[in-house]
Design a protein around this motif. Sequence first.
Motif, PDB file in Angstrom:
ATOM      1  N   ARG A 583      25.891  17.234   6.366  1.00 50.68           N
ATOM      2  CA  ARG A 583      26.744  16.600   5.344  1.00 50.68           C
ATOM      3  C   ARG A 583      27.181  15.212   5.789  1.00 50.68           C
ATOM      4  O   ARG A 583      27.277  14.277   4.985  1.00 50.68           O
ATOM      5  CB  ARG A 583      27.962  17.486   5.082  1.00 50.68           C
ATOM      6  N   GLU A 584      27.437  15.079   7.081  1.00 54.74           N
ATOM      7  CA  GLU A 584      27.834  13.779   7.606  1.00 54.74           C
ATOM      8  C   GLU A 584      26.721  12.746   7.448  1.00 54.74           C
ATOM      9  O   GLU A 584      26.974  11.596   7.060  1.00 54.74           O
ATOM     10  CB  GLU A 584      28.207  13.941   9.084  1.00 54.74           C
ATOM     11  N   GLN A 587      26.369  11.746   3.786  1.00 54.56           N
ATOM     12  CA  GLN A 587      27.441  10.852   3.392  1.00 54.56           C
ATOM     13  C   GLN A 587      27.213   9.452   3.939  1.00 54.56           C
ATOM     14  O   GLN A 587      27.461   8.444   3.255  1.00 54.56           O
ATOM     15  CB  GLN A 587      28.780  11.396   3.887  1.00 54.56           C
ATOM     16  N   ASP A 591      26.832   6.123   1.700  1.00 54.54           N
ATOM     17  CA  ASP A 591      27.696   4.957   1.877  1.00 54.54           C
ATOM     18  C   ASP A 591      26.888   3.691   2.146  1.00 54.54           C
ATOM     19  O   ASP A 591      27.382   2.576   1.917  1.00 54.54           O
ATOM     20  CB  ASP A 591      28.655   5.207   3.042  1.00 54.54           C
TER      21      ASP A 591
END
Length: 593
Positions: A583-584, A587, A591
Amino acid sequence: MIDEITIRDLGVIAEAVLPLGAGFTAVTGETGAGKTMVVQALGLLTGERAVAGQVRVGSTQSWVEGRWRVPLQSAVAERVRDAGGDIDEVPDGGELRAGDDTAAAADGRFGAGDGGGLGELILSRSVSGEGRSRAIVGGRSAPVGVLSELGERLVVVHGQSDQLRLRSSTAQREALDRFAGPEFAELFGEFSEAYRTWRALQTELDTLVSQRDERLREAEALRVAVGEIEVLGPQPGEDVALAERANRLTNLEDLRVAAAAAREAVSSEELDGRPDVVSLIDGALRQLERVQSHDSALEPIVESLTSASFLVAEISSQLSSYLAELDTDGGAELDDVQERRAELSVLARKYGPSLDDVIEYFATADPRLLELDSDSDRIEELADSLAERAGIVDALAADLTVARSDAAARLSGLVSTELAALAMGGSQLLVDVSAGEELTAYGHDTVQFLLAAHEGAEARPLGRGASGGELSRIMLAIEVVLAASDPVPTFVFDEVDAGVGGASAIEIGRRLARLAEDAQVIVVTHLAQVAAFATNHLSVVKDSDGSVTQSSVQQLRGETRVAEMARLLSGLPDSESGLAHARELLQLAADSR
């Protein structure tokens, strides 16, 4: 842009449909699941050699189909139509506008003409167990070579076993020239025009000089011919008239006897005790005139006899004149006629074959002599013009060298910077521009891309001394830099991330995403750091029996994508730490957009 690829019985894949579309597509999966079959399928669709070993075990043939979205008015569409194929207009394809999709961004590579809407192009290829293949282009059978031609404009594949797109010095020079930008293109156009003029002058001069002796001989032969023809002065139709005159003079006595006998029969008072024609007609006329008043039906007959009397008298006069003319002809004239005929015959054999051809040859001789006699002046004029034009061409070629060298330095710096971020720190791309003595249609320059693998290493041509994964990353760096000036509709990278991980892998993913802003990008990868930046994520998994079926290719979204990312990271799709890391990464990629 490729919308979809269908694969059947290729390698380990029994059946699979891969939805692609614009942007960045990542293809992941277990080892041996057939991820690279996607690259092989594209290779078949773009004309690569087919081999029997590609057919799935137990099957008689493999089959692949690709659905492309291309501009309806483009070089690709035109080539498809030339091959007899069709492109179906996409109803909601709309007009092709800058920024609509990757097809628009790659419009230059397609060779688009007037723009227009988008169409669907279907390409397919089958391969039999014996290695024979068949290509279908836009619904029509076509040579595999047509697939190759289209493939050059549609797809660029970078795999560990593939040749580099920029494998030749010519391709490298063309890439550098496109990177150099519009000002260079304008300069190159000016050079090309000057070069064509210079080459035309050089060709004409070379021809004149090399054929000088031959043209001198031709001029001398022409002068001799003109003299001979001028002395005799032949006239159109003279040979025919002389032939008729010779025939008359040769048969003069026979003509005289026949004409005299005819005249006697027509107008002599007696001919062997018989009256002549004049006397007979006069006698008949007198008989009828005597009784004409008794019957009006005799009137037209009397008129006809009267006319006949005048006509026969005229014939008699003509025969007398003809005989008088014959009496003036003689044998001496026959000798003159035969001599003239012989002279004209010699001219016809030399410059004919007919006398009319001789006269035409004479008429064109003076302009040709004038042209040949002016060779020396023309050679001198050409030499002066050539020297002047050569100076202009050399000056423009020198300007090309300066412009290329400047562009080469910029390209080298940009690509080297990209390499540093792709886990190839210390590697440097050198674009060498060497100006030689020989002048070609592209100037004096030879362009070569060289790679120094590490600081202090010898710079070597691309493709030598680098691993397959390194070559893929080198090409990724070059493609990212060239994308703005040398657009390609679709890039495919196979194992571009081999041998890297961590932050370097993230940078590879970031640069692939940047490339996908201008083109469709398809990447076969085993790294979550790369896959995280994809806008379309496909996973290829094997069934329990080891095969790959249509249901085994999944388009991942949401938590299923997070699970696949976790599997790539840790080998465990349900690991809490792996899921959190996945998930990191996702993300981070979101971004970065």
